[in-house]
Scaffold this motif. Sequence first.
Motif, PDB file in Angstrom:
ATOM      1  N   ARG A  58      33.828 -24.614  -6.437  1.00 51.60           N
ATOM      2  CA  ARG A  58      33.022 -25.582  -5.696  1.00 51.60           C
ATOM      3  C   ARG A  58      32.175 -26.436  -6.647  1.00 51.60           C
ATOM      4  NH1 ARG A  58      36.399 -24.565  -2.531  1.00 51.60           N
ATOM      5  NH2 ARG A  58      36.157 -23.718  -0.426  1.00 51.60           N
ATOM      6  N   ASP A  59      32.841 -27.037  -7.610  1.00 56.52           N
ATOM      7  CA  ASP A  59      32.188 -27.990  -8.527  1.00 56.52           C
ATOM      8  C   ASP A  59      30.952 -27.404  -9.191  1.00 56.52           C
ATOM      9  OD1 ASP A  59      34.096 -29.950  -7.883  1.00 56.52           O
ATOM     10  OD2 ASP A  59      32.916 -30.594  -6.146  1.00 56.52           O
ATOM     11  N   HIS A  60      30.963 -26.093  -9.399  1.00 53.12           N
ATOM     12  CA  HIS A  60      29.861 -25.420 -10.087  1.00 53.12           C
ATOM     13  C   HIS A  60      28.518 -25.597  -9.381  1.00 53.12           C
ATOM     14  CE1 HIS A  60      32.362 -24.211 -13.479  1.00 53.12           C
ATOM     15  NE2 HIS A  60      32.941 -25.396 -13.372  1.00 53.12           N
ATOM     16  N   LYS A  61      28.552 -25.831  -8.065  1.00 49.01           N
ATOM     17  CA  LYS A  61      27.313 -25.866  -7.286  1.00 49.01           C
ATOM     18  C   LYS A  61      26.865 -24.428  -7.031  1.00 49.01           C
ATOM     19  CE  LYS A  61      28.568 -30.243  -5.123  1.00 49.01           C
ATOM     20  NZ  LYS A  61      28.973 -30.943  -3.879  1.00 49.01           N
ATOM     21  N   PRO A  62      25.722 -24.016  -7.550  1.00 52.97           N
ATOM     22  CA  PRO A  62      25.357 -22.599  -7.556  1.00 52.97           C
ATOM     23  C   PRO A  62      25.372 -21.930  -6.183  1.00 52.97           C
ATOM     24  CG  PRO A  62      23.877 -23.851  -8.957  1.00 52.97           C
ATOM     25  CD  PRO A  62      24.719 -24.854  -8.231  1.00 52.97           C
ATOM     26  N   LEU A  63      25.028 -22.675  -5.146  1.00 48.41           N
ATOM     27  CA  LEU A  63      24.953 -22.064  -3.821  1.00 48.41           C
ATOM     28  C   LEU A  63      26.326 -21.732  -3.250  1.00 48.41           C
ATOM     29  CD1 LEU A  63      22.704 -21.264  -1.842  1.00 48.41           C
ATOM     30  CD2 LEU A  63      22.976 -23.475  -0.732  1.00 48.41           C
ATOM     31  N   PHE A  64      27.380 -22.351  -3.774  1.00 49.45           N
ATOM     32  CA  PHE A  64      28.709 -22.204  -3.196  1.00 49.45           C
ATOM     33  C   PHE A  64      29.776 -21.726  -4.179  1.00 49.45           C
ATOM     34  CE2 PHE A  64      26.989 -26.174  -0.993  1.00 49.45           C
ATOM     35  CZ  PHE A  64      26.416 -25.461   0.055  1.00 49.45           C
ATOM     36  N   HIS A  65      29.541 -21.865  -5.460  1.00 48.75           N
ATOM     37  CA  HIS A  65      30.589 -21.690  -6.467  1.00 48.75           C
ATOM     38  C   HIS A  65      30.763 -20.231  -6.887  1.00 48.75           C
ATOM     39  CE1 HIS A  65      33.180 -22.851  -9.803  1.00 48.75           C
ATOM     40  NE2 HIS A  65      32.408 -22.183 -10.629  1.00 48.75           N
ATOM     41  N   GLN A  66      32.003 -19.751  -6.814  1.00 54.50           N
ATOM     42  CA  GLN A  66      32.375 -18.422  -7.306  1.00 54.50           C
ATOM     43  C   GLN A  66      31.405 -17.332  -6.837  1.00 54.50           C
ATOM     44  OE1 GLN A  66      35.077 -17.347  -8.795  1.00 54.50           O
ATOM     45  NE2 GLN A  66      36.048 -19.376  -8.979  1.00 54.50           N
ATOM     46  N   LEU A  67      31.165 -17.313  -5.537  1.00 47.61           N
ATOM     47  CA  LEU A  67      30.291 -16.287  -4.974  1.00 47.61           C
ATOM     48  C   LEU A  67      30.972 -14.918  -4.980  1.00 47.61           C
ATOM     49  CD1 LEU A  67      28.760 -18.087  -1.841  1.00 47.61           C
ATOM     50  CD2 LEU A  67      27.893 -18.028  -4.184  1.00 47.61           C
ATOM     51  N   GLN A  68      30.143 -13.899  -4.982  1.00 44.79           N
ATOM     52  CA  GLN A  68      30.608 -12.522  -4.816  1.00 44.79           C
ATOM     53  C   GLN A  68      29.609 -11.824  -3.889  1.00 44.79           C
ATOM     54  OE1 GLN A  68      33.404 -11.190  -5.730  1.00 44.79           O
ATOM     55  NE2 GLN A  68      34.157 -12.866  -7.019  1.00 44.79           N
ATOM     56  N   THR A  69      29.700 -12.128  -2.601  1.00 47.26           N
ATOM     57  CA  THR A  69      28.773 -11.544  -1.626  1.00 47.26           C
ATOM     58  C   THR A  69      29.442 -10.399  -0.879  1.00 47.26           C
ATOM     59  OG1 THR A  69      29.405 -12.896   0.288  1.00 47.26           O
ATOM     60  CG2 THR A  69      27.848 -13.875  -1.297  1.00 47.26           C
ATOM     61  N   ASP A  70      28.640  -9.634  -0.148  1.00 45.03           N
ATOM     62  CA  ASP A  70      29.176  -8.508   0.628  1.00 45.03           C
ATOM     63  C   ASP A  70      29.331  -8.871   2.108  1.00 45.03           C
ATOM     64  OD1 ASP A  70      26.510  -8.656   1.289  1.00 45.03           O
ATOM     65  OD2 ASP A  70      26.068  -6.547   0.881  1.00 45.03           O
ATOM     66  N   TYR A  71      29.639 -10.145   2.363  1.00 45.23           N
ATOM     67  CA  TYR A  71      29.809 -10.613   3.743  1.00 45.23           C
ATOM     68  C   TYR A  71      30.808  -9.746   4.508  1.00 45.23           C
ATOM     69  CZ  TYR A  71      31.303 -13.785   7.554  1.00 45.23           C
ATOM     70  OH  TYR A  71      31.635 -14.341   8.773  1.00 45.23           O
ATOM     71  N   ALA A  72      31.947  -9.430   3.902  1.00 40.48           N
ATOM     72  CA  ALA A  72      32.975  -8.654   4.601  1.00 40.48           C
ATOM     73  C   ALA A  72      32.447  -7.284   5.003  1.00 40.48           C
ATOM     74  CB  ALA A  72      34.221  -8.519   3.728  1.00 40.48           C
ATOM     75  N   ALA A  73      31.666  -6.671   4.125  1.00 37.98           N
ATOM     76  CA  ALA A  73      31.074  -5.377   4.462  1.00 37.98           C
ATOM     77  C   ALA A  73      30.050  -5.517   5.582  1.00 37.98           C
ATOM     78  CB  ALA A  73      30.424  -4.770   3.214  1.00 37.98           C
ATOM     79  N   ARG A  74      29.294  -6.610   5.566  1.00 39.11           N
ATOM     80  CA  ARG A  74      28.315  -6.834   6.632  1.00 39.11           C
ATOM     81  C   ARG A  74      29.002  -7.076   7.972  1.00 39.11           C
ATOM     82  NH1 ARG A  74      23.311 -10.348   4.051  1.00 39.11           N
ATOM     83  NH2 ARG A  74      23.086  -9.110   2.148  1.00 39.11           N
ATOM     84  N   LEU A  75      30.144  -7.736   7.927  1.00 37.37           N
ATOM     85  CA  LEU A  75      30.924  -7.925   9.144  1.00 37.37           C
ATOM     86  C   LEU A  75      31.333  -6.566   9.719  1.00 37.37           C
ATOM     87  CD1 LEU A  75      32.003 -10.522  10.630  1.00 37.37           C
ATOM     88  CD2 LEU A  75      34.182 -10.083   9.487  1.00 37.37           C
ATOM     89  N   ALA A  76      31.773  -5.661   8.849  1.00 42.03           N
ATOM     90  CA  ALA A  76      32.150  -4.320   9.289  1.00 42.03           C
ATOM     91  C   ALA A  76      30.944  -3.565   9.828  1.00 42.03           C
ATOM     92  CB  ALA A  76      32.786  -3.552   8.132  1.00 42.03           C
ATOM     93  N   GLN A  77      29.772  -3.744   9.188  1.00 38.18           N
ATOM     94  CA  GLN A  77      28.557  -3.094   9.673  1.00 38.18           C
ATOM     95  C   GLN A  77      28.177  -3.570  11.062  1.00 38.18           C
ATOM     96  OE1 GLN A  77      25.662  -3.935   6.636  1.00 38.18           O
ATOM     97  NE2 GLN A  77      26.620  -2.568   5.142  1.00 38.18           N
ATOM     98  N   ALA A  78      28.570  -4.808  11.383  1.00 39.09           N
ATOM     99  CA  ALA A  78      28.321  -5.347  12.718  1.00 39.09           C
ATOM    100  C   ALA A  78      29.372  -4.881  13.723  1.00 39.09           C
ATOM    101  CB  ALA A  78      28.294  -6.869  12.664  1.00 39.09           C
TER     102      ALA A  78
END
Length: 283
Positions: A70-90
């Motif tokens: 994502r053009d090296h925009k820090p908020l979007f570029h090469q993220l490594q979040t635990d969104y998938a795990a949070r989805l499972a927690q929900a």
Amino acid sequence: MPIRVGDCLIAKVTEQTAAVPFSALYPENRHEMSSAVAQQTAELSIHSWVVRSGDDIIIIDTATGNQRERDHKPLFHQLQTDYAARLAQAGVQPQDVTLVLMTHIHTDHVGWNTHWQEGRWQPMFPHARYICSALELERCQNTPAMQALYLDSILPLINSGQLETVDIDNSPRFAGVLRYLPTPGHSSDHASLMLSSQHQHALFSGDVMHHPIQFQFPLWNSVFCEDKALAVRSRQRAIDWCLQNQAIWFSSHFSASSCGRVLPADDGQLHWMPLEAEPDAIC
């Protein structure tokens, strides 16, 4: 506990939060801010809403996604979040999701449409119908700056046969409870989503607003809005619909309690009353 609207249960799944100075988020309105406000930061959230209605599990907007160029925009570029795990927690398993509704095609709203699996981008929700505006899709396909997003978050859905487009101005009803409300301005065919169930109502506002301060100052547009005059009109349309229907407002970027009610006050201004908030999987 999730928020109940009629027969629907609604929960939030957060990807990430960030802080942006008010003067940077609303630069054209810097002259209207006190120096104290201009120096304060707006706390923003990037999240999805999960709506359970009957046999349907619906995701409204899918945040940014991991491993994206994502053009090296820090908020979007090469993220490594635990969104998938949070989805499972929900309590949400990707294979059980039946419907994904996009308010618009921007990078922080469509990323988890897909995930990287077996050496390629594949739909995150293998059995879901994915819905977006036909005009937004056409624009994405024909805009050079959006090609990375198109290739990793949209094209895999076309290839799998799961993407369906709609005319936002003539929206069908989804799962018997949701319809698009045209609210262009932030993007060319941006749309909010109206939920009605058992005479109760909610609005998933998309990017009509980025922070509750815009209830107090509805003429303010964020730096991200493309057609600012149109965005103001759409913002008012969303506010009017909520007031007329006593609807709960489910935002895309408000932090902490990301949902609440819009209340008129004696001073003629609108006030934001957030609903009680706890960590993820609730409002």
